[in-house]
Design a protein around this motif. Sequence first.
Motif, PDB file in Angstrom:
ATOM      1  N   CYS A  19       0.921  -1.163  -0.137  1.00 61.77           N
ATOM      2  CA  CYS A  19       0.193  -0.020  -0.049  1.00 61.77           C
ATOM      3  C   CYS A  19       1.044   1.111  -0.001  1.00 61.77           C
ATOM      4  O   CYS A  19       1.911   1.311   0.514  1.00 61.77           O
ATOM      5  N   SER A  22       3.806   2.370   2.648  1.00 54.06           N
ATOM      6  CA  SER A  22       4.673   1.328   3.178  1.00 54.06           C
ATOM      7  C   SER A  22       6.009   1.109   2.710  1.00 54.06           C
ATOM      8  O   SER A  22       6.359   1.624   1.478  1.00 54.06           O
ATOM      9  N   LEU A  85      -4.284   4.656  -1.226  1.00 47.62           N
ATOM     10  CA  LEU A  85      -5.107   4.174  -0.104  1.00 47.62           C
ATOM     11  C   LEU A  85      -6.447   4.603  -0.372  1.00 47.62           C
ATOM     12  O   LEU A  85      -6.531   5.710  -1.172  1.00 47.62           O
ATOM     13  N   CYS A 154      -5.787  -2.078   1.763  1.00 47.85           N
ATOM     14  CA  CYS A 154      -4.997  -0.620   2.275  1.00 47.85           C
ATOM     15  C   CYS A 154      -6.021   0.137   3.036  1.00 47.85           C
ATOM     16  O   CYS A 154      -7.230  -0.055   2.987  1.00 47.85           O
TER      17      CYS A 154
END
Length: 211
Positions: A19, A22, A85, A154
């Motif tokens: 995601c 990250s 996201l 996500c």
Amino acid sequence: QVNPRPNVLIQALGKDSICKGSTLELLGANARTYIWRSSVTGPTIIDSVSVVTVAPVLTTTYSVTGTDINGCTNDANIQVYVYPLPTPSISASHHPICPGDTSILTAINAPHCKFSWFIKGSTLALAADTNRLVVYPTDTTSYVLQATDSSTGCIGYDTLMFIVYPKPVVDSILGYVSVCPGQTGLSYTVDPVRAGSSYLWKVKGGAKDLN
């Protein structure tokens, strides 16, 4: 003697998809030194290590050139997928409100998501698996909406500071405390008179409002 090229490998330590925001570790194998490159940034990321940590903001191909003890080289590639996201928003049916009133909060702009509701600073969910939450706060409260994408996992958030106006306070009523039957023209005032406030007068036990 012709030395064979090393069978350079590259793999993600975990999934090859992340995601946005990250990080991911990439492992190079079957060489002595490594030079890493990114399809986005182009230049070398880092030299001579077999493991690198990457944090791409969009889907990116990473390449590694491995050199063995004989000086022979070979390349390997891996594509790391980056999922966006969710970007949920909170819509309120009434906002701000007065103490004792209610409002319905609704999650919008986040299709294919599961929702959980929290009060900011708390990890205890007020509700889960629902896109609506009925609230009746007595004080200004910040509500947090957590949206989890059902396909990618996500997570995105939105926060609404929900304003609750305080109740107006009348400290006292100034005027006559005893009168004669039929007496008129009596004047009463509230103390203090607060700017921006309006008042509705009632006789206790009476059926009608007073002007």
